[in-house]
Write an enzyme that holds these catalytic residues in place. Structure first.
Site, PDB file in Angstrom:
ATOM      1  N   CYS A 316      75.093  85.625  61.650  1.00 30.53           N
ATOM      2  CA  CYS A 316      76.560  85.562  61.636  1.00 30.53           C
ATOM      3  C   CYS A 316      77.122  84.911  60.373  1.00 30.53           C
ATOM      4  CB  CYS A 316      77.066  84.850  62.884  1.00 30.53           C
ATOM      5  SG  CYS A 316      76.565  83.114  63.043  1.00 30.53           S
ATOM      6  N   HIS A 363      78.773  79.907  66.037  1.00 33.48           N
ATOM      7  CA  HIS A 363      78.978  81.307  65.652  1.00 33.48           C
ATOM      8  C   HIS A 363      80.228  81.443  64.785  1.00 33.48           C
ATOM      9  CE1 HIS A 363      78.144  85.545  66.044  1.00 33.48           C
ATOM     10  NE2 HIS A 363      79.387  85.800  66.454  1.00 33.48           N
ATOM     11  N   HIS A 375      81.518  90.927  63.500  1.00 32.55           N
ATOM     12  CA  HIS A 375      80.551  89.832  63.351  1.00 32.55           C
ATOM     13  C   HIS A 375      79.133  90.309  63.608  1.00 32.55           C
ATOM     14  CE1 HIS A 375      80.472  89.016  67.910  1.00 32.55           C
ATOM     15  NE2 HIS A 375      81.348  89.987  67.739  1.00 32.55           N
TER      16      HIS A 375
END
Length: 400
Positions: A316, A363, A375
Site C-alpha cells: 500500500c 494502511h 489502493h
C-alpha cells in the site's frame, strides 16, 4: 503476629473480669515484658478456676474469628475498590461538545488568554469543576479552562465512542494470522511502529486487529496496547502546524511546476509490464486529479509486501510512493510515516479531494472522489478500487 497479640490482650481482659480481687493481688507483679507477665497471671493459684479456662478459650476463639472476619471484609473492600478503579477508565474524560472547536483559556474567564483549542470529537482530562460554570482540564500539551456547556462529563459511552484502541507494532514484519494460532495462515505482514486498530482482546495472548481490508490476529507479545483520544492543540502547536503545511504546499507546487516546465520527455509516455502487454500513460497534469487518474491505470496489478513496482507488485505505501514519484514528489515507503507528509485536511471525507492520501490503521490509499479510493489492498485482491471506510480513517494528507 497480630492475631497472637490480640489473643493475649483478650486473655488479660477475660482474666481481669473473671478473677476480680484475685488479680488485684498481682498488681505488684514485675512487668518485664508482656509474655512473662501473662505467664504469671495464668499460673497464679489465687485465680478462680471454675469455668475460667473455657471463658479464656472462648474469648480467644471469638477474637480470632473477629480478626478473620475483619480481614475478609478488608479483602472484599479492596476487591470492590479494584473493580471500581478498573471500571472508571473513562470516568475523568471530558468530551468536546462542539461542531468545530472550543477555546481553552488560561483562567476561568472569557477575557483571559487563549492557550489552545479542543476540536470536535476530542477529549480532555477533567481536573476539577470551577465556580461560574467552568471546568479545569488538561489535554495534550494544554492545561486551562473551558466553559462547562462545551464539554460532556461523566458519560463513559460518549468517551468510548470517540476513543480508539490501538496496537503499536514493536517488531519488523509482524505476522497477521487468520486465526489466533501460530499454525494459522498468514494474511498480512506489518512493519514496526505501525499502529493498528484493535477489534478484540478476548483471546489469551492474541489481539484481533484490522490491517487495511484484512482482519486477523497478532501476538500480544509484539504489540503495545493503548487507548487513543484526539487531544487539544496548543497555540504553539497550531502555529508550527500551519507553517509546516504552508511550506509543504509551496514545495509541492514548485516541484509540480518544475516538472511541468521540464523539457525532458524521457519519462516514458508509456511503459510495459513484464507480466503483460498492458501499456500505461504518463501523468497528464500536475494536480490531485491527475494523480488519481494516473493511479487508476494500475488497478488489477499484484500486491507484494515490501514491493514498490506499480506493474510487478507493490504494497500500500509503495503504491502511494511510486505514484507520487511520477509527479516529482518523494514520499516514504511507510504507511505510518505518510501520516506526516504534505499537510493535513482533517479526517472528514467530505473535505477530501482526488489525489489526497488517505491514512488508516496500517494502511494508505489515494482518494479518487465519490467516496472511493484506489489502493494496493491485499495479496488476494491486488490493486483495487473500493469505498472508503470513514470509521477507520485517521487522517487525510494533501500534497497538491
Amino acid at each position: 503476629m497480630k492475631t497472637r497479640s490480640l489473643k493475649v490482650t483478650a486473655v488479660l481482659l477475660a482474666a481481669t473480669m473473671a478473677a476480680g480481687s484475685g488479680i488485684a493481688a498481682l498488681a505488684d507483679t514485675p512487668t518485664a515484658g508482656v509474655t512473662s507477665y501473662t505467664a504469671s497471671v495464668l499460673s497464679t493459684a489465687s485465680l478462680p478456676t471454675a469455668g475460667f479456662a473455657s471463658t479464656v478459650m472462648q474469648v480467644a476463639i471469638d477474637t480470632e474469628e473477629e480478626v478473620q472476619v475483619a480481614s475478609k471484609a478488608n479483602v472484599s473492600e479492596n476487591k470492590k475498590e479494584a473493580v471500581t478503579t478498573a471500571q472508571s477508565e473513562f470516568a475523568n474524560i471530558a468530551v468536546s461538545n462542539v461542531e468545530d472547536y472550543v477555546n481553552i483559556r488560561s483562567k476561568a474567564d472569557t477575557d483571559s488568554e487563549v492557550v489552545g483549542k479542543l476540536y470536535a470529537n476530542s477529549a480532555a482530562t477533567l481536573v476539577e469543576e470551577v465556580a461560574g460554570g467552568w471546568y479545569h482540564i488538561t489535554s495534550g500539551r494544554c492545561e486551562g479552562y473551558i466553559k462547562s456547556e462545551y464539554l460532556i462529563v461523566g458519560d463513559e459511552e460518549a468517551a468510548k465512542k470517540i476513543s480508539k484502541r490501538i496496537a503499536k507494532v514493536g517488531v519488523d514484519s509482524l505476522r497477521v494470522r487468520k486465526k489466533p494460532s501460530t499454525d494459522a495462515k498468514i494474511v498480512e505482514y506489518v512493519d514496526a511502529e505501525e499502529e493498528l486498530t484493535v477489534l478484540d482482546e478476548s483471546k489469551d495472548g492474541w489481539v484481533k486487529v484490522k490491517v487495511g481490508e484484512e482482519k486477523g490476529y497478532v501476538s500480544a507479545e509484539f504489540v503495545e496496547l493503548h487507548t487513543y483520544f484526539k487531544v487539544a492543540e496548543s497555540k504553539e502547536e497550531e502555529k508550527a502546524r500551519l507553517k509546516k503545511e504552508a511550506e509543504a504546499k509551496k514545495k509541492a507546487e514548485e516541484e509540480a511546476r518544475a516538472r511541468r516546465n521540464s523539457s525532458s520527455s524521457n519519462s516514458s509516455s508509456s511503459s510495459s509490464s513484464s507480466r503483460s502487454e498492458r501499456s500505461y500513460d504518463a501523468p497528464d497534469g500536475s494536480d490531485g486529479s491527475a494523480v488519481a487518474r494516473y493511479a487508476l491505470q494500475f488497478v488489477g496489478n499484484p500486491y507484494v509486501y515490501g514491493g514498490s513496482s506499480l506493474t510487478n507488485g507493490t504494497d500500500c505505501s509503495g503504491f502511494v510512493m511510486s505514484v507520487y514519484a511520477q509527479f516529482g514528489v518523494g514520499l516514504p515507503h511507510s504507511s505510518y510515516s505518510l501520516r506526516s507528509c504534505g499537510y493535513s485536511v482533517g479526517s472528514d471525507l467530505s473535505d477530501a479531494k482526488p489525489g489526497d492520501i488517505l491514512c488508516f490503521s496500517g494502511h494508505v490509499g489515494i482518494y479518487i472522489g465519490g467516496g472511493d479510493m484506489v489502493h494496493a489492498s491485499t495479496s488476494r485482491t491486488g490493486i483495487i478500487v473500493s469505498s472508503v471506510n470513514e470509521g477507520s480513517l485517521i487522517t487525510i494528507r494533501r500534497i497538491f
